[in-house]
Design a protein around this motif. Structure first.
Motif, PDB file in Angstrom:
ATOM      1  N   ILE A  98      -4.296  17.739  17.360  1.00  0.00           N
ATOM      2  CA  ILE A  98      -3.576  19.017  17.478  1.00  0.00           C
ATOM      3  C   ILE A  98      -2.894  19.416  16.173  1.00  0.00           C
ATOM      4  CG2 ILE A  98      -3.224  18.887  19.970  1.00  0.00           C
ATOM      5  CD1 ILE A  98      -0.344  17.880  19.374  1.00  0.00           C
ATOM      6  N   GLY A  99      -2.922  18.536  15.168  1.00  0.00           N
ATOM      7  CA  GLY A  99      -2.317  18.903  13.892  1.00  0.00           C
ATOM      8  C   GLY A  99      -2.304  17.763  12.909  1.00  0.00           C
ATOM      9  N   THR A 100      -1.969  18.109  11.665  1.00  0.00           N
ATOM     10  CA  THR A 100      -1.840  17.109  10.608  1.00  0.00           C
ATOM     11  C   THR A 100      -0.606  17.434   9.779  1.00  0.00           C
ATOM     12  OG1 THR A 100      -3.223  18.353   9.066  1.00  0.00           O
ATOM     13  CG2 THR A 100      -4.341  16.695  10.428  1.00  0.00           C
ATOM     14  N   ALA A 101      -0.137  16.431   9.055  1.00  0.00           N
ATOM     15  CA  ALA A 101       1.002  16.586   8.149  1.00  0.00           C
ATOM     16  C   ALA A 101       0.821  15.599   7.010  1.00  0.00           C
ATOM     17  CB  ALA A 101       2.316  16.316   8.881  1.00  0.00           C
ATOM     18  N   VAL A 102       1.475  15.877   5.893  1.00  0.00           N
ATOM     19  CA  VAL A 102       1.421  14.990   4.734  1.00  0.00           C
ATOM     20  C   VAL A 102       2.721  14.209   4.648  1.00  0.00           C
ATOM     21  CG1 VAL A 102       1.265  14.900   2.213  1.00  0.00           C
ATOM     22  CG2 VAL A 102      -0.165  16.505   3.504  1.00  0.00           C
ATOM     23  N   VAL A 103       2.628  12.908   4.389  1.00  0.00           N
ATOM     24  CA  VAL A 103       3.812  12.058   4.245  1.00  0.00           C
ATOM     25  C   VAL A 103       4.522  12.433   2.937  1.00  0.00           C
ATOM     26  CG1 VAL A 103       4.697   9.701   4.077  1.00  0.00           C
ATOM     27  CG2 VAL A 103       2.690  10.190   5.520  1.00  0.00           C
ATOM     28  N   GLN A 104       5.791  12.784   3.048  1.00  0.00           N
ATOM     29  CA  GLN A 104       6.598  13.196   1.904  1.00  0.00           C
ATOM     30  C   GLN A 104       7.148  11.979   1.149  1.00  0.00           C
ATOM     31  OE1 GLN A 104       6.725  16.631   1.188  1.00  0.00           O
ATOM     32  NE2 GLN A 104       5.158  16.453   2.786  1.00  0.00           N
ATOM     33  N   ALA A 105       7.773  12.228   0.006  1.00  0.00           N
ATOM     34  CA  ALA A 105       8.295  11.148  -0.846  1.00  0.00           C
ATOM     35  C   ALA A 105       9.311  10.271  -0.122  1.00  0.00           C
ATOM     36  CB  ALA A 105       8.906  11.735  -2.116  1.00  0.00           C
ATOM     37  N   ASP A 106      10.049  10.853   0.835  1.00  0.00           N
ATOM     38  CA  ASP A 106      11.040  10.067   1.582  1.00  0.00           C
ATOM     39  C   ASP A 106      10.443   9.385   2.814  1.00  0.00           C
ATOM     40  OD1 ASP A 106      10.682  12.231   3.283  1.00  0.00           O
ATOM     41  OD2 ASP A 106      12.805  12.793   3.352  1.00  0.00           O
TER      42      ASP A 106
ATOM     43  N   ALA B 270       0.829  -1.202   0.000  1.00  0.00           N
ATOM     44  CA  ALA B 270       0.000   0.000   0.000  1.00  0.00           C
ATOM     45  C   ALA B 270       0.864   1.254   0.000  1.00  0.00           C
ATOM     46  CB  ALA B 270      -0.911   0.001   1.220  1.00  0.00           C
ATOM     47  N   ALA B 271       0.337   2.318  -0.604  1.00  0.00           N
ATOM     48  CA  ALA B 271       1.045   3.597  -0.648  1.00  0.00           C
ATOM     49  C   ALA B 271       0.808   4.385   0.637  1.00  0.00           C
ATOM     50  CB  ALA B 271       0.577   4.407  -1.844  1.00  0.00           C
ATOM     51  N   VAL B 272       1.883   5.039   1.126  1.00  0.00           N
ATOM     52  CA  VAL B 272       1.746   5.939   2.265  1.00  0.00           C
ATOM     53  C   VAL B 272       2.137   7.367   1.892  1.00  0.00           C
ATOM     54  CG1 VAL B 272       1.994   4.178   4.056  1.00  0.00           C
ATOM     55  CG2 VAL B 272       4.038   5.292   3.155  1.00  0.00           C
ATOM     56  N   VAL B 273       2.924   7.535   0.826  1.00  0.00           N
ATOM     57  CA  VAL B 273       3.326   8.872   0.381  1.00  0.00           C
ATOM     58  C   VAL B 273       2.077   9.649  -0.004  1.00  0.00           C
ATOM     59  CG1 VAL B 273       4.583  10.166  -1.390  1.00  0.00           C
ATOM     60  CG2 VAL B 273       5.600   8.118  -0.363  1.00  0.00           C
ATOM     61  N   GLY B 274       1.983  10.884   0.495  1.00  0.00           N
ATOM     62  CA  GLY B 274       0.833  11.728   0.210  1.00  0.00           C
ATOM     63  C   GLY B 274      -0.329  11.543   1.165  1.00  0.00           C
ATOM     64  N   GLN B 275      -0.249  10.536   2.026  1.00  0.00           N
ATOM     65  CA  GLN B 275      -1.314  10.312   2.997  1.00  0.00           C
ATOM     66  C   GLN B 275      -1.180  11.327   4.140  1.00  0.00           C
ATOM     67  OE1 GLN B 275      -2.907   8.390   0.725  1.00  0.00           O
ATOM     68  NE2 GLN B 275      -3.757   7.275   2.437  1.00  0.00           N
ATOM     69  N   THR B 276      -2.262  11.563   4.857  1.00  0.00           N
ATOM     70  CA  THR B 276      -2.268  12.527   5.957  1.00  0.00           C
ATOM     71  C   THR B 276      -2.006  11.835   7.283  1.00  0.00           C
ATOM     72  OG1 THR B 276      -3.808  13.959   4.785  1.00  0.00           O
ATOM     73  CG2 THR B 276      -3.666  14.251   7.169  1.00  0.00           C
ATOM     74  N   VAL B 277      -1.039  12.381   8.022  1.00  0.00           N
ATOM     75  CA  VAL B 277      -0.750  11.933   9.386  1.00  0.00           C
ATOM     76  C   VAL B 277      -1.529  12.846  10.328  1.00  0.00           C
ATOM     77  CG1 VAL B 277       1.042  11.691  11.153  1.00  0.00           C
ATOM     78  CG2 VAL B 277       1.567  11.167   8.764  1.00  0.00           C
ATOM     79  N   THR B 278      -2.256  12.259  11.257  1.00  0.00           N
ATOM     80  CA  THR B 278      -2.985  13.030  12.267  1.00  0.00           C
ATOM     81  C   THR B 278      -2.241  12.905  13.583  1.00  0.00           C
ATOM     82  OG1 THR B 278      -5.080  12.626  11.148  1.00  0.00           O
ATOM     83  CG2 THR B 278      -5.193  13.309  13.458  1.00  0.00           C
ATOM     84  N   LEU B 279      -1.956  14.054  14.203  1.00  0.00           N
ATOM     85  CA  LEU B 279      -1.273  14.090  15.491  1.00  0.00           C
ATOM     86  C   LEU B 279      -2.292  14.397  16.573  1.00  0.00           C
ATOM     87  CD1 LEU B 279       1.788  16.135  14.294  1.00  0.00           C
ATOM     88  CD2 LEU B 279       1.795  13.730  14.918  1.00  0.00           C
ATOM     89  N   THR B 280      -2.283  13.565  17.616  1.00  0.00           N
ATOM     90  CA  THR B 280      -3.193  13.783  18.733  1.00  0.00           C
ATOM     91  C   THR B 280      -2.399  13.928  20.020  1.00  0.00           C
ATOM     92  OG1 THR B 280      -3.503  11.400  19.069  1.00  0.00           O
ATOM     93  CG2 THR B 280      -5.120  12.532  17.674  1.00  0.00           C
TER      94      THR B 280
END
Length: 99
Positions: free
Chosen positions: A50-58, A34-44
């Motif tokens: 409390i925030g989100t981030a996008v998984v980068q190519a690396d 499965a792909a994870v690049v470009g998926q959203t990480v949710t921080l709790t």
């Protein structure tokens, strides 16, 4: 494998600080095809988003967050891969002193 969970790790160290604004960094890798690049990480923090981030190519992610709790803040990162499998990091505990 459709049911292999992504592996999520928070790489920023736990710290004790009087600064509420923190940068949380980490990595995500696919547990299978499965792909994870470009998926959203949710921080709790203790269950509150409390925030989100996008998984980068690396496979890395980074987000600026504001800790809202005096005392113990248990930060957890969660991501869902392209197959719908959800992976969760171990908690990293930041302690916020009086600001």
């Amino acid at each position: 494998m459709a049911n292999v969970l992504p592996i999520v790790t928070i790489t920023s160290p736990a710290e004790a600080s009087t600064v509420a604004n923190q940068t949380i960094t980490g990595t995500v890798s696919s547990g299978g095809a499965a792909a994870v690049v470009g998926q959203t990480v949710t921080l709790t923090d203790n269950g509150t988003t409390i925030g989100t981030a996008v998984v980068q190519a690396d496979g890395s992610f980074s987000a600026s967050v504001t800790l809202t709790n005096q005392g113990t803040n248990a930060i957890v990162a969660t991501v869902t891969d392209s197959y719908g499998n959800t992976g969760t990091s171990a908690a990293v505990v930041d302690t916020l002193g009086n600001v």
